[in-house]
Write a protein that holds these residues in place. Structure first.
Motif, PDB file in Angstrom:
ATOM      1  N   UNK A 155       0.833  -1.207   0.000  1.00  0.00           N
ATOM      2  CA  UNK A 155       0.000   0.000   0.000  1.00  0.00           C
ATOM      3  C   UNK A 155       0.862   1.249   0.000  1.00  0.00           C
ATOM      4  N   UNK A 156       1.937   1.214   0.816  1.00  0.00           N
ATOM      5  CA  UNK A 156       2.858   2.352   0.865  1.00  0.00           C
ATOM      6  C   UNK A 156       3.525   2.557  -0.492  1.00  0.00           C
ATOM      7  N   UNK A 157       3.954   1.421  -1.085  1.00  0.00           N
ATOM      8  CA  UNK A 157       4.562   1.523  -2.417  1.00  0.00           C
ATOM      9  C   UNK A 157       3.567   2.060  -3.434  1.00  0.00           C
ATOM     10  N   UNK A 158       2.321   1.613  -3.300  1.00  0.00           N
ATOM     11  CA  UNK A 158       1.293   2.108  -4.217  1.00  0.00           C
ATOM     12  C   UNK A 158       1.092   3.611  -4.041  1.00  0.00           C
ATOM     13  N   UNK A 159       1.135   4.058  -2.775  1.00  0.00           N
ATOM     14  CA  UNK A 159       1.000   5.502  -2.525  1.00  0.00           C
ATOM     15  C   UNK A 159       2.158   6.272  -3.139  1.00  0.00           C
ATOM     16  N   UNK A 160       3.384   5.702  -2.969  1.00  0.00           N
ATOM     17  CA  UNK A 160       4.560   6.368  -3.558  1.00  0.00           C
ATOM     18  C   UNK A 160       4.440   6.406  -5.079  1.00  0.00           C
TER      19      UNK A 160
END
Length: 427
Positions: A155-160
């Protein structure tokens, strides 16, 4: 002879009953452990399913990991079921052995002992299976936690990635808007002049092969006329001097031959950027700057698009260029004022002047470098001069605060008398 009583020993039947009960208790414990393990597995399956649902919302990539986790959970569940079946079989065998032992205790004592051994082995295996089930359940929980962590990381990677994509969209929109703006303003690449246009430009500037022609261009009010006067050894109000003023006084090209015939050069004052309704990309061609032997780009605080266009086209036409910042004395005094050097002693003022001069030089070099980098152009030397100091140098006086005035004159003379190759002074 009297009869003696044999001591009464333990009753084999009671002992078998007790062992049977122990076996049943062990089997019951194994069954409970297996049931607890099964309930734990069911709970873990529910948690795993919940994690899979969360991972599915966070990112599609987590679905594969959740599916793998679910498959592993099914394998573990099957292993638990196998262990349970083994335990049930052991329990059934133990119960059968107990019933058989109660009926055939004397006849098959040896067989009962062997069966007890097998029962003990089954119980040990059941214990080990239960322990293994607990360990697998623990590992499954850890795997579920890991999948949850991976889902959060995804999810964090997707946000980035989303943020990076948004930045790319902004850049693309900015590029599109810039392209549209340039299209509206008619900005296009410089067109190479025809031989007829070159001849016409030379006639317009009165070009002569025995003279060296220097054009001075820059922003309006940048001090072009004052610098030309200094080059010619004239004060601004002197006879034959170029007109100067706070605002732009040059609206058309002006030609100024050097008053000393020993210096076969002609200086040209061009209208400053922004004073003519000419797009930046056309300024170089429309003013006929491609016929000059050398061009000085004079600036005060920042480059204009016209300055960048001139430097770019000079490289195309292999014309030596000199980036010059004038009014150095004025800027240095302003910096000294910021340092609080107005009421200092003469020695202190000299020290502050040197510090202010160095600061001004570094700031100017950084400004030029940043402007050139923004235009995707290589770094180039900047000459920092004071028109008053330049005038004293030309008139062979001994000015106190010389910066780059002598170097600029020397490089201009080299460009005029040198081998005729392209010359770009780089820091």
């Amino acid at each position: 002879m009297g009869c003696s009583k044999r001591p009464k020993g333990p009753n084999p039947a009671d002992e078998e009953i007790k062992k049977r009960r122990d076996a049943e208790a062990a089997a019951e414990k194994a069954r409970k452990d297996a049931k607890a393990a099964e309930e734990r597995i069911a709970e873990l399956n529910r948690q795993n399913k919940k994690i899979q649902e969360e991972a599915k919302v966070a990112r599609q990539a987590a679905e594969k990991a959740a599916a793998a986790s679910l498959a592993q959970a099914r394998k573990e569940k099957e292993a638990m079921a196998k262990a349970k079946r083994a335990a049930d079989e052991a329990r059934l065998r133990a119960e059968a052995a107990a019933r058989t032992a109660s009926e055939e205790a004397k006849k098959k004592a040896a067989e009962a002992a062997e069966e007890r051994k097998r029962t003990a082995a089954v119980q040990e295996q059941a214990r080990r299976d239960a322990q293994a089930a607990q360990e697998r359940a623990k590992k499954l929980q850890e795997a579920a936690d890991e999948e949850k962590r991976k889902a959060a990381a995804a999810q964090e990677a997707a946000n980035v990635s989303k943020k990076a994509a948004e930045e790319q969209v902004k850049v693309a929109n900015a590029a599109r808007e810039e392209a549209e703006r340039k299209l509206k303003e008619g900005i296009q690449p410089v067109v190479t002049p025809t031989p007829e246009e070159v001849s016409a430009a030379k006639r317009r500037v009165q070009y002569r092969e025995d003279l060296f022609h220097i054009a001075i261009a820059g922003i309006a009010g940048g001090g072009k006329s004052s610098l030309i006067n200094a080059f010619r050894g004239l004060r601004n109000k002197g006879i034959g001097a170029a007109a100067t003023g706070v605002t732009e006084t040059t609206l058309v090209m002006a030609r100024y031959p050097h008053p000393n015939a020993e210096y076969p050069l002609v200086l040209y004052d061009f209208p400053g950027a922004g004073t003519l309704k000419i797009p930046d990309w056309r300024y170089f061609n429309d003013q006929g700057l491609y016929v000059f032997d050398s061009i000085i780009v004079l600036f005060d605080n920042r480059f204009t698009m016209t300055d960048i266009a001139i430097l770019t086209n000079c490289r195309r036409f292999k014309i030596p260029t000199y980036i010059v910042r004038s009014k150095a004395d004025q800027h240095i005094r302003n910096i000294m004022g910021d340092m609080g050097g107005n009421d200092e002693s003469e020695d202190r003022k000299k020290t502050l002047y040197q510090a202010a001069q160095e600061q001004f030089i570094q700031q100017t070099r950084r400004t030029v470098k940043d402007n050139l980098e923004s235009a995707n152009m290589p770094d180039q030397r900047v000459y920092i001069v004071s028109n008053k100091t330049m005038l004293d140098v030309v008139n062979e006086k001994q000015p106190e605060n010389v910066i780059h005035e002598i170097e600029l004159l020397s490089d201009l003379e080299w460009s005029r008398t040198g081998p005729g190759e392209e010359y770009v002074a780089v820091c």
